[in-house]
Design an enzyme around this catalytic site. Structure first.
Site, short mmCIF file in Angstrom:
data_model
loop_
_atom_site.label_atom_id
_atom_site.label_comp_id
_atom_site.label_asym_id
_atom_site.label_seq_id
_atom_site.Cartn_x
_atom_site.Cartn_y
_atom_site.Cartn_z
N VAL A 1 0.65 -1.24 0.06
CA VAL A 1 0.02 -0.11 0.07
C VAL A 1 0.82 1.33 -0.27
CG1 VAL A 1 -2.01 -0.82 0.98
CG2 VAL A 1 -0.17 -0.22 2.67
N PHE B 1 13.32 2.94 1.73
CA PHE B 1 13.85 2.00 0.50
C PHE B 1 12.99 0.63 0.59
CE2 PHE B 1 17.06 4.94 1.14
CZ PHE B 1 17.48 5.25 -0.38
N LEU C 1 5.68 -1.15 2.27
CA LEU C 1 4.51 -1.18 3.30
C LEU C 1 3.51 -1.90 2.82
CD1 LEU C 1 4.32 2.49 4.68
CD2 LEU C 1 5.29 0.43 5.78
N LYS D 1 6.56 -2.99 7.52
CA LYS D 1 7.53 -2.49 6.60
C LYS D 1 8.66 -3.53 6.32
CE LYS D 1 10.33 1.87 6.23
NZ LYS D 1 10.62 3.19 6.81
N ASP E 1 13.28 15.13 13.42
CA ASP E 1 12.53 15.44 12.35
C ASP E 1 11.10 15.72 12.42
OD1 ASP E 1 12.78 15.97 9.48
OD2 ASP E 1 12.41 13.84 8.79
#
Length: 425
Positions: free
Chosen positions: A44, A49, A52, A72, A178
């Site tokens: 999906v 890299f 999922l 993942k 982040d």
């Protein structure tokens, strides 16, 4: 460190040293390190890299569209998922999060839970995988869909949720590094709950409870997403608690006023850094430049001032910061009712909108950032489509070298802005 490209790239392409995972068929069964079996559904999305997949605990039936998990999968010799796993295994086990929530009397905490991980062999190749909760849409989509503005109440509520998240991960020896709208995802089942995802840049700033010391590394300048990353990161310093809060402050201000003053020159990281230095030294002028109408949320100035005075190794006063945001809610006649309203914003006119140039992201190498005493490894993400759990990262060309500034203490001196944008640094 290569910058990060703008969103919208449709075809995935990885650097030569990184391998993209091949797609597995629906029904493929993976066995994690605890010997628990998981069944894959359809692919999906693509994150970094890896791919999922919708997933569920192994059963006789197929994985349906309402599956509660995603898995993942990356080639085992790639680094990004390895680094995320280090955070999840140390700080995001369900019992650990549950105990924290109970001690704080919290209804929920926006940290994704770690459900399992392991290796899988396919066609002679070895893959690493991790099982995660499934999430809904990300805040960047909602922000853009709402004319790039959130209401003041919503921003303050999001800030309160972020403080809960950051206090938890900080007290478990990590910083995120982040924070941004595209890394904040709504719960798949409850639109009033928001989760901070993507721990590929997460850094173990305090192994065994001892914070690392301030140290600049010119080779690692500008790590993170350039419009939000901290002044410390611009100077090549490892992520810290104060840096997370600075990034959070930039995000909240952008959500309120649509864009930050340096967003039209993101191609020049030195200009962005120097702009942030000037803004830190004169927070009032910074906010005036963001809110052209003069209707400046007082709580934003107080919040940024608290962040400004934090030392590199200081523990933030999270309760004081919460109090600042709660006072902001009170000043508009509101309270934190735990309901997130993403409807039309009513904030006053602010800076005119501009096209956002390409963004920059660090490349994360194969070694986990918490495995070394040096500055955290940089990462680079490949372009991809974004479908589930906010899985969209991109890669960019190399940047120019950055001139090192003199550092006498944990509070760097201000340098004058170069004032001139430069292409794709």
């Amino acid at each position: 460190m290569p910058p990060k490209k703008a969103d919208g790239v449709k075809k995935a392409r990885a650097p030569a040293k990184r391998k993209l995972a091949e797609e597995f068929p629906s029904g493929e069964v993976l066995t994690d390190n605890a010997k628990k079996k998981w069944k894959l559904g359809s692919a999906v999305g693509q994150g970094g890299f890896g791919l999922l997949y919708l997933a569920n605990e192994d059963s006789s039936g197929p994985v349906t569209a309402d599956a509660p998990y995603v898995i993942k999968v990356e080639p085992s010799d790639n680094g990004p998922l390895f680094s995320e796993l280090k955070f999840y295994m140390r700080a995001a086990k369900p019992d650990l999060i549950g105990a924290w929530m109970k001690s704080k009397k919290m209804e929920y905490l926006g940290v994704p839970k770690y459900w399992g991980s392991g290796f899988h062999e396919k066609n002679g190749k070895r893959y690493r995988f991790m099982v995660m909760d499934r999430f809904g849409t990300d805040l960047q989509k909602l922000f853009e869909g709402n004319g790039k503005k959130f209401s003041r109440k919503l921003v303050l509520q999001l800030g309160l949720r972020l403080l809960d998240i950051l206090e938890y991960i900080h007290d478990h020896e990590y910083v995120h590094a982040d924070i941004k709208a595209s890394n904040l995802l709504l719960s798949y089942t409850n639109p009033n709950q928001v989760f901070l995802v993507d721990y590929g840049l997460a850094y173990r700033y305090a192994p065994e409870g001892v914070p690392k010391e301030y140290k600049e590394d010119p080779k690692r300048c500008h790590d993170g997403t350039i419009e939000f990353t901290s002044i410390d990161a611009h100077k090549g310093v490892s992520p810290s608690r104060r840096a997370d809060l600075e990034i959070m402050g930039y995000c909240m201000i952008q959500w309120l006023c649509s864009r930050l003053p340096w967003e039209d020159k993101l191609q020049d990281p030195l200009y962005v850094r120097d702009s942030k230095l000037r803004c830190r030294d004169n927070i009032d002028e910074f906010l005036k430049s963001c809110f052209a109408s003069g209707n400046i949320p007082a709580e934003m100035g107080k919040f940024m001032q608290e962040v400004k005075v934090l030392g590199y190794t200081d523990r933030p006063d999270y309760d004081k910061l919460r109090g600042i945001l709660q006072q902001g809610l009170k000043s508009i006649g509101s309270t934190d009712d735990k309901k997130l309203d993403f409807g039309v914003a009513t904030n006053s006119t602010s800076l005119p909108s501009v096209k956002t140039p390409k963004r920059k992201k660090a490349e994360e190498k194969g070694q986990s950032a918490d495995e070394t005493d040096s500055t955290p490894a940089k990462k680079r993400r490949a372009p991809q489509k974004k479908e589930v759990n906010g899985a969209k990262k991109t890669a960019s060309p190399a940047k120019r070298p950055v001139k090192k500034e003199t550092q006498a203490s944990s509070e760097p001196a201000v340098k004058k802005s170069r004032g001139r944008p430069k292409k794709n640094s």
